[in-house]
Scaffold this motif. Structure first.
Motif, PDB file in Angstrom:
ATOM      1  N   VAL A 168       0.683  -1.161   0.070  1.00  0.00           N
ATOM      2  CA  VAL A 168      -0.141   0.104  -0.091  1.00  0.00           C
ATOM      3  C   VAL A 168       0.925   1.382   0.053  1.00  0.00           C
ATOM      4  CG1 VAL A 168      -0.280  -0.057   2.349  1.00  0.00           C
ATOM      5  CG2 VAL A 168      -2.053   1.163   1.096  1.00  0.00           C
ATOM      6  N   ARG A 169       0.507   2.241  -0.615  1.00  0.00           N
ATOM      7  CA  ARG A 169       1.185   3.744  -0.783  1.00  0.00           C
ATOM      8  C   ARG A 169       0.433   4.492   0.048  1.00  0.00           C
ATOM      9  NH1 ARG A 169       5.107   5.592  -3.972  1.00  0.00           N
ATOM     10  NH2 ARG A 169       5.356   7.837  -4.155  1.00  0.00           N
ATOM     11  N   LEU A 170       0.510   4.869   1.340  1.00  0.00           N
ATOM     12  CA  LEU A 170      -0.111   5.616   2.135  1.00  0.00           C
ATOM     13  C   LEU A 170      -0.046   7.090   1.685  1.00  0.00           C
ATOM     14  CD1 LEU A 170       1.030   4.040   5.562  1.00  0.00           C
ATOM     15  CD2 LEU A 170      -1.140   3.598   4.342  1.00  0.00           C
ATOM     16  N   LEU A 176      -3.212  10.844  10.389  1.00  0.00           N
ATOM     17  CA  LEU A 176      -3.250   9.270  10.684  1.00  0.00           C
ATOM     18  C   LEU A 176      -4.575   9.029  10.168  1.00  0.00           C
ATOM     19  CD1 LEU A 176      -1.601   7.467  12.313  1.00  0.00           C
ATOM     20  CD2 LEU A 176      -3.058   7.860  14.268  1.00  0.00           C
ATOM     21  N   SER A 177      -5.604   9.370  10.204  1.00  0.00           N
ATOM     22  CA  SER A 177      -6.992   9.106   9.954  1.00  0.00           C
ATOM     23  C   SER A 177      -6.949   8.789   8.360  1.00  0.00           C
ATOM     24  CB  SER A 177      -8.075  10.166  10.173  1.00  0.00           C
ATOM     25  OG  SER A 177      -9.263   9.727   9.728  1.00  0.00           O
ATOM     26  N   ASP A 178      -6.214   9.721   7.611  1.00  0.00           N
ATOM     27  CA  ASP A 178      -6.255   9.416   5.974  1.00  0.00           C
ATOM     28  C   ASP A 178      -5.440   7.971   5.772  1.00  0.00           C
ATOM     29  OD1 ASP A 178      -7.636  11.670   5.894  1.00  0.00           O
ATOM     30  OD2 ASP A 178      -5.756  12.977   5.385  1.00  0.00           O
ATOM     31  N   ASN A 179      -4.165   7.905   6.508  1.00  0.00           N
ATOM     32  CA  ASN A 179      -3.639   6.794   6.417  1.00  0.00           C
ATOM     33  C   ASN A 179      -4.356   5.562   6.704  1.00  0.00           C
ATOM     34  OD1 ASN A 179      -1.365   8.132   5.253  1.00  0.00           O
ATOM     35  ND2 ASN A 179      -0.178   7.763   6.853  1.00  0.00           N
ATOM     36  N   ILE A 180      -5.063   5.571   7.858  1.00  0.00           N
ATOM     37  CA  ILE A 180      -5.748   4.325   8.036  1.00  0.00           C
ATOM     38  C   ILE A 180      -6.873   4.012   7.037  1.00  0.00           C
ATOM     39  CG2 ILE A 180      -7.499   3.331   9.902  1.00  0.00           C
ATOM     40  CD1 ILE A 180      -5.589   4.910  11.773  1.00  0.00           C
ATOM     41  N   LYS A 181      -7.594   5.069   6.412  1.00  0.00           N
ATOM     42  CA  LYS A 181      -8.502   5.136   5.690  1.00  0.00           C
ATOM     43  C   LYS A 181      -8.127   4.410   4.459  1.00  0.00           C
ATOM     44  CE  LYS A 181     -11.691   8.707   7.246  1.00  0.00           C
ATOM     45  NZ  LYS A 181     -12.302  10.175   7.165  1.00  0.00           N
ATOM     46  N   ALA A 182      -6.991   4.866   3.889  1.00  0.00           N
ATOM     47  CA  ALA A 182      -6.309   4.241   2.713  1.00  0.00           C
ATOM     48  C   ALA A 182      -5.914   2.885   2.819  1.00  0.00           C
ATOM     49  CB  ALA A 182      -5.083   5.225   2.227  1.00  0.00           C
ATOM     50  N   PHE A 183      -5.433   2.400   4.071  1.00  0.00           N
ATOM     51  CA  PHE A 183      -5.002   1.174   3.995  1.00  0.00           C
ATOM     52  C   PHE A 183      -6.276   0.354   4.393  1.00  0.00           C
ATOM     53  CE2 PHE A 183      -4.408  -2.163   7.759  1.00  0.00           C
ATOM     54  CZ  PHE A 183      -3.556  -3.053   6.668  1.00  0.00           C
ATOM     55  N   ALA A 229      -9.291   0.501   2.881  1.00  0.00           N
ATOM     56  CA  ALA A 229      -9.781   0.405   1.875  1.00  0.00           C
ATOM     57  C   ALA A 229      -9.086  -0.600   0.883  1.00  0.00           C
ATOM     58  CB  ALA A 229      -9.896   1.755   1.191  1.00  0.00           C
ATOM     59  N   LEU A 230      -7.846  -0.462   0.891  1.00  0.00           N
ATOM     60  CA  LEU A 230      -7.181  -1.594   0.125  1.00  0.00           C
ATOM     61  C   LEU A 230      -7.286  -2.887   0.526  1.00  0.00           C
ATOM     62  CD1 LEU A 230      -5.117  -2.362  -2.075  1.00  0.00           C
ATOM     63  CD2 LEU A 230      -3.332  -1.762  -0.589  1.00  0.00           C
ATOM     64  N   LEU A 231      -7.214  -3.135   2.196  1.00  0.00           N
ATOM     65  CA  LEU A 231      -7.437  -4.403   2.661  1.00  0.00           C
ATOM     66  C   LEU A 231      -8.953  -4.913   2.777  1.00  0.00           C
ATOM     67  CD1 LEU A 231      -6.240  -6.375   4.591  1.00  0.00           C
ATOM     68  CD2 LEU A 231      -7.441  -5.080   6.511  1.00  0.00           C
ATOM     69  N   LYS A 232     -10.029  -4.067   2.405  1.00  0.00           N
ATOM     70  CA  LYS A 232     -11.146  -4.607   2.100  1.00  0.00           C
ATOM     71  C   LYS A 232     -11.115  -5.077   0.699  1.00  0.00           C
ATOM     72  CE  LYS A 232     -13.881  -1.732   5.540  1.00  0.00           C
ATOM     73  NZ  LYS A 232     -14.675  -0.647   5.646  1.00  0.00           N
ATOM     74  N   ALA A 281     -12.123  -8.946  -0.467  1.00  0.00           N
ATOM     75  CA  ALA A 281     -13.341  -9.240  -1.444  1.00  0.00           C
ATOM     76  C   ALA A 281     -12.825 -10.270  -2.502  1.00  0.00           C
ATOM     77  CB  ALA A 281     -13.665  -8.000  -1.867  1.00  0.00           C
ATOM     78  N   LYS A 282     -11.533 -10.193  -2.600  1.00  0.00           N
ATOM     79  CA  LYS A 282     -10.797 -11.099  -3.530  1.00  0.00           C
ATOM     80  C   LYS A 282     -10.841 -12.618  -3.142  1.00  0.00           C
ATOM     81  CE  LYS A 282      -8.533  -7.369  -5.855  1.00  0.00           C
ATOM     82  NZ  LYS A 282      -7.071  -6.885  -6.139  1.00  0.00           N
ATOM     83  N   VAL A 283     -10.835 -12.912  -2.055  1.00  0.00           N
ATOM     84  CA  VAL A 283     -10.777 -14.150  -1.524  1.00  0.00           C
ATOM     85  C   VAL A 283     -11.675 -14.996  -1.962  1.00  0.00           C
ATOM     86  CG1 VAL A 283     -10.374 -15.633   0.818  1.00  0.00           C
ATOM     87  CG2 VAL A 283      -9.310 -13.340   0.450  1.00  0.00           C
ATOM     88  N   ASP A 284     -11.362 -16.237  -2.148  1.00  0.00           N
ATOM     89  CA  ASP A 284     -12.550 -17.642  -2.586  1.00  0.00           C
ATOM     90  C   ASP A 284     -13.606 -17.645  -1.482  1.00  0.00           C
ATOM     91  OD1 ASP A 284     -13.902 -19.296  -3.456  1.00  0.00           O
ATOM     92  OD2 ASP A 284     -12.328 -20.806  -4.001  1.00  0.00           O
ATOM     93  N   ASP A 285     -14.761 -17.471  -2.036  1.00  0.00           N
ATOM     94  CA  ASP A 285     -16.100 -17.616  -1.171  1.00  0.00           C
ATOM     95  C   ASP A 285     -15.928 -18.777  -0.135  1.00  0.00           C
ATOM     96  OD1 ASP A 285     -17.028 -15.214  -1.973  1.00  0.00           O
ATOM     97  OD2 ASP A 285     -18.314 -16.110  -3.623  1.00  0.00           O
TER      98      ASP A 285
END
Length: 321
Positions: A136-138, A260-267, A269-272, A276-280
């Motif tokens: 991730v690029r914060l 700090l809030s902006d960095n957490i939101k960016a991370f 968002a990418l983590l979610k 979502a890409k993980v097999d069901d």
């Protein structure tokens, strides 16, 4: 009157005769031989011995029966297929500003340049399932000491390009020999596709692997576009799920709450997106988000931003103590 020889022979027979062993359960013999205060202990020992013998015999009958007859119920320890989670409804949680306020108090006296805010994301995850791994690029980079090494053919235009991009170590065979000698001036290593086979033949996995520096397709460090990869690595942070938890540094002590809030939101968002890409067929969900610091404890976040104390404002948490 008996002779002296007869008396001596009689005494010799008595001395050589084996003494009678007292029975633990015999009534008359044990009462005459064993003191009364020892009888309860002896009876308990005998009962234990009898129970053990009975159990052993029962096991032999069970095994000899070939599956028929009595069966012993063995309570098997349940194997958890997912990582353990906890009920958060009764747990105290904090807003971002409140967590920063308490963590800053724990970091008083420590060098501000060394202290980092760290985010720990607990997942509801299957143990045997795939793990989350990405880069991730914060918005506000946390690590500013990125030193990049580039593996590319010797004396080629790619080598000149890597030097112009700011790589601290460039080359192929010369760089391989430098790594074998323990000279590793970089903390990020990328490889051009033209040198990938040479890297695999060099057998440097035992040296680079434990340090997390071995280039691979999964980490996107084997590339055909050096410029784009170098620019992505500068200021980018890698994260990986371990035992159902994803950890990453999201800020320095001097960061404001908004940074700090902006960095957490960016991370997040990418983590979610990665989840979502993980097999069901595999469980992978967000469970808890915890903020900690280098020397401080962890505070579970409730997703809110402002402080609960009316006397404290986000602006009060902007300067380094």
């Amino acid at each position: 009157m008996a002779s002296l020889s007869s008396c001596l022979a009689s005494m010799a027979r008595l001395s050589l005769a084996a003494p009678a062993r007292p029975s633990l359960l015999g009534s008359a013999t044990s009462a005459a031989t064993i003191p009364k205060f020892l009888l309860p202990t002896a009876a308990a020992a005998a009962a234990t011995t009898t129970t053990t013998t009975t159990t052993t015999t029962w096991h032999q009958v069970r095994h000899a029966s070939g599956g028929g007859g009595m069966r012993k119920r063995v309570k098997k320890k349940k194997a958890h297929k997912t990582f353990r989670t906890y009920d958060l409804s009764q747990m105290q949680q904090f807003s971002l500003c409140d967590a920063m306020r308490y963590l800053r108090a724990f970091e008083v006296g420590h060098p501000p340049a060394v202290v980092k805010y760290e985010l720990h994301v607990k997942l509801k995850s299957t143990k045997s399932g795939p793990v989350i791994r990405d880069r991730v690029r914060l918005p506000f980079p946390v690590k500013t000491d990125t030193r990049i090494g580039v593996i590319c053919p010797e004396d080629s235009p790619l080598m000149l390009e890597a030097q112009q991009l700011g790589a601290v170590a460039v080359g192929q065979e010369s760089l391989f020999e430098s790594i074998r000698q323990g000279n590793i001036p970089f903390n990020k290593l990328i490889c051009h596709v033209d040198s990938h086979q040479a890297l695999l033949k060099a057998g440097l996995g035992k040296i680079l692997g434990p340090k997390g520096l071995m280039p691979s397709q999964k980490t996107k460090t084997v590339t055909s576009d050096l410029k784009a990869t170098v620019q992505e690595l500068i200021g980018a942070d890698e994260f990986r799920e371990r035992n159902g938890v994803v950890r990453i540094a999201v800020g320095q002590l001097g960061f404001t709450p908004q940074m700090l809030s902006d960095n957490i939101k960016a991370f997040m968002a990418l983590l979610k997106e990665d989840i979502a890409k993980v097999d069901d067929n595999y469980l992978k969900e967000l469970d808890e988000v915890v903020l900690s610091s280098t020397n401080g404890p962890g505070f579970s976040l409730n997703g809110l931003f402002p402080p609960t104390d009316d006397k404290i404002t986000p602006e009060d948490l902007q300067s380094v103590m």
